[in-house]
Design a protein around this motif. Sequence first.
Motif, PDB file in Angstrom:
ATOM      1  N   GLU A 141       3.880  22.106 -13.536  1.00 34.40           N
ATOM      2  CA  GLU A 141       4.534  23.240 -12.879  1.00 34.40           C
ATOM      3  C   GLU A 141       3.523  24.226 -12.318  1.00 34.40           C
ATOM      4  OE1 GLU A 141       6.967  24.835 -15.960  1.00 34.40           O
ATOM      5  OE2 GLU A 141       8.715  23.583 -15.436  1.00 34.40           O
ATOM      6  N   ARG A 142       2.404  24.353 -13.004  1.00 34.00           N
ATOM      7  CA  ARG A 142       1.391  25.337 -12.579  1.00 34.00           C
ATOM      8  C   ARG A 142       0.297  24.725 -11.720  1.00 34.00           C
ATOM      9  NH1 ARG A 142       0.876  29.106 -17.982  1.00 34.00           N
ATOM     10  NH2 ARG A 142       3.034  29.823 -17.917  1.00 34.00           N
ATOM     11  N   PHE A 143       0.524  23.510 -11.225  1.00 34.73           N
ATOM     12  CA  PHE A 143      -0.428  22.825 -10.337  1.00 34.73           C
ATOM     13  C   PHE A 143      -1.734  22.488 -11.057  1.00 34.73           C
ATOM     14  CE2 PHE A 143       2.433  25.260  -7.733  1.00 34.73           C
ATOM     15  CZ  PHE A 143       2.758  24.373  -6.725  1.00 34.73           C
ATOM     16  N   ARG A 144      -1.722  22.576 -12.400  1.00 35.12           N
ATOM     17  CA  ARG A 144      -2.938  22.199 -13.135  1.00 35.12           C
ATOM     18  C   ARG A 144      -2.841  20.715 -13.460  1.00 35.12           C
ATOM     19  NH1 ARG A 144      -2.230  26.764 -16.981  1.00 35.12           N
ATOM     20  NH2 ARG A 144      -2.156  25.011 -18.384  1.00 35.12           N
ATOM     21  N   LEU A 145      -2.924  19.901 -12.414  1.00 30.89           N
ATOM     22  CA  LEU A 145      -2.690  18.472 -12.564  1.00 30.89           C
ATOM     23  C   LEU A 145      -3.746  17.831 -13.449  1.00 30.89           C
ATOM     24  CD1 LEU A 145      -1.666  17.521  -8.911  1.00 30.89           C
ATOM     25  CD2 LEU A 145      -0.255  18.370 -10.776  1.00 30.89           C
TER      26      LEU A 145
END
Length: 893
Positions: free
Chosen positions: A643-647
Amino acid sequence: MGMTEPLPPQYNPTGLEARLYREWLAAGLFTPRRPGPGDPRPYVVMMPPPNVTAILHMGHGLNNSIQDALVRFERMRGRQALWLPGTDHAGIATQNAVEKLLAREGKTRFDLGREAFEARVWEHVRETGPVILDQLKAIGSSADWSRTYFTLDENLSHAVREAFVRLHEKGLIYRGKYIINWCPRCLTALSNEEAEKEEVTSHLWSFDYPLADGSGVITVATTRPETMLGDTAVAVHPDDPRYRDLVGREVLLPIVERRIPIVADQEIDPKFGTGAVKVTPAHDPLDFDIGRRHGLPAIEVIQADGRMTDDLPNLFAGRDRFEVRKLVVREFERLGLLRKTEPHTHAVGHCYRCDTVVEPRLSEQWFVRMAPLAAPALAAYRSGALRFIPERRGEDYAQWMENIRDWCISRQLWWGHRIPVWYCLDPACGGAHVSRTALEACPACRGPVRQDEDVLDTWFSSWLVPMSSLGWPERTEDLRAFYPGDTLVTAPEILFFWVARMVMAGLEFMGELPFTTVYLHGTVRDTQHRKMSKSLGNGIDPLDVVERFGADALRYTIIAGMAVGTDLILDPADLEASFAPGRNFANKIWNAGRFLLSNLDGTTRPLAGLHPDVIRRSELTLADRWIIARCEATVLEATLAYERFRLNDAATVVYHFLWSDLADWYIEQIKPRLYGDQPGGDVARAVAQRTFEVALQLLHPVMPFITEALWLRFPGRALGARLITSPWPESDRRAADHAALRDFALVQELVSAIRTIRAEYGIQPGQQVRAWVSARHEAFEIELATIQRLARTGPIGFGQPPREPGGSAVLSDGTTVFVPLGDAIDLGQERARLARETERLNGLVAGQEKKLGNEQFVARAPAEIVAKEREKLTSWRQQARALEAKLAQLGSA
Ligand SMILES: [Zn+2]
Ligand SMILES: [Zn+2]
């Protein structure tokens, strides 16, 4: 490989990946439904359209792996996900590519003429266009290919004309003669963004210009001496006391012998150079403004192709601008008017397509008035409606918006959208008509017309794609369903070219932002941190990686290797070092999956969700409760990270869960339950299957192929069910189990401690050892058999250890572990080995002490070398002390 055949022992992505991709595609799983009333909002991502002639490179690999991961995540979360692909006609780039092909035949575009040239480009584009899209498929991109667009498609061209006409009607498009950036090689105007600033080391020359009345000189400095031939004034600041008396007088311009005035202008910086500057209105944007303020003539001295004009003195006429630069300096020297030559480093604009030095040139072009478009685009950012990841990029955007300059949109090219303007050929009428449709005659006088020869900047179509690719300006169902979008993922290089302008176009034409989040990712660099590029030869071909390691390994490496705000570092000289970890991970998953599948007998009782609704909680062992709780924690952490783009965090969290928790611990723990007639076998199977399936789901956005391949094999799949569209695992708070997490972690610690002692003393893997543990922790008793099996110990004693030689460790809760060594290794040999090793280290320490005691060495050697040598000494001392302690533990013989 059919579903019923056993899995091959080795994971081999080749073939399997392509087959799965075809199956997803055939089932239409990349094509979203238009949501109906009551459905959740769709998730929409616009793929940055690659140039139609492009070949896939790691930058595309990075950019599209990220987008695909986000799209797969949201698709599994139940949203209709549209990832819209397309290709860009890429005006200059494509025209240059075809001109290069023609050059091999010894021809130029002018030999062919416009129509034949355009036909040739179309032919080329039809060949190359599908290539990059197919390559994107090979890395697993789940884009909706049924909606693929090309920026020169009829409907997108229609959108371009519509946008031009509307902006013109609002007075936001105008034509005029201004200084623009000109590429003398591409023979076209460029926007400010297309003239890329590069640091250049050159010179700053100071010239003396004699006053016309012979009473002295005024000195001016320049980096472009050739432009002095077009000087029409010298300018100074009105308050500069050095020049106050000179304002209004004239100088006699050397070489051309032209009398030009000295003018006073507020914009001159008295602190720069001598405070007096030469003014060349035809070849410098600032001089152009000065010229307008003071009514100075603009004399063009450099032609379109970078050569000087023919009306100059013979020495210069028709020669190349850089050759003339030298000649002018030589001439000033000869005249005794060259005051100074200093080395000088400054930023010079270069054509972003051919790297030629851009020439500022006075030219009649079309422009978009940008300030009115920038205001709402800036407001959207300031209000928080538009956000950037990483956040600091938002300020780059804001600064550009605040300092916006008008956009030169006409290009003197043949490949692109023709400017929709028709000029009346009757000089008495002279009308210019902007039109949505082709004009056959002048609307004013019915006389003949001709269309503007120029085409529009490529980005004038790109900035519309969030709308035009969905059918705008028609109010299509797609436009209603999928505009506005959500996330834009792109390289920071095109923040201004593309992202910022899309925001402006979206707000102007749709009244709504085209997306709400802009994720600007890092750059792919080599181990020396150089950007990968063709010219440096340090690139990596993603398809090469796919062939050797699999698309999953490529994607895992990319995604796990790059945090928000950082670059991706890969070693082009050693693909194994970069991509083997991803392949090894795939192999580990494959082996764990194969093992589980071979142990599922189809009679496993189900676990509903993570919580054992069917299997009662009382049936779960500590290890079962632990892995279920770990799984729950992983669901929470991975979901939040996505969700926070911290893939990279998502990938790492799932990696740890699959590799360590599941494969190395839980599956090892349950083996006796699976093999024997021991009770609880079906519980272990159910828990293992369920948690493994969840892990596959959590990993799917990153490694779509292997996860789907295994998931499909597990029993209980409904007909046509696929992982790609399976619902994202829900968190279930009932599965949280703090006590189990704590207790099993202690068991892991104990096993690891004994394994470490075994390794330290070189105990053979097959050799059983005895072990003593100081505290009788309940978890140890419950998992005694597990500890004995995984640490290879015989019976474990509790309490005070025997007084005999052995190795020991302390766990985090203070518990002491002791492993007697007498019956596991030859103590005499080990003592001798340790003594020898200690002696060797002490020898090193002594030598090093001598070296560092040598004042000459310390004084002469560079400080960093001395520091390194000191570090070595410290490290050897510590090692020697550790060995001595070990030796003491073994006692004397
Ligand atoms: Zn160029
Ligand atoms: Zn007319």
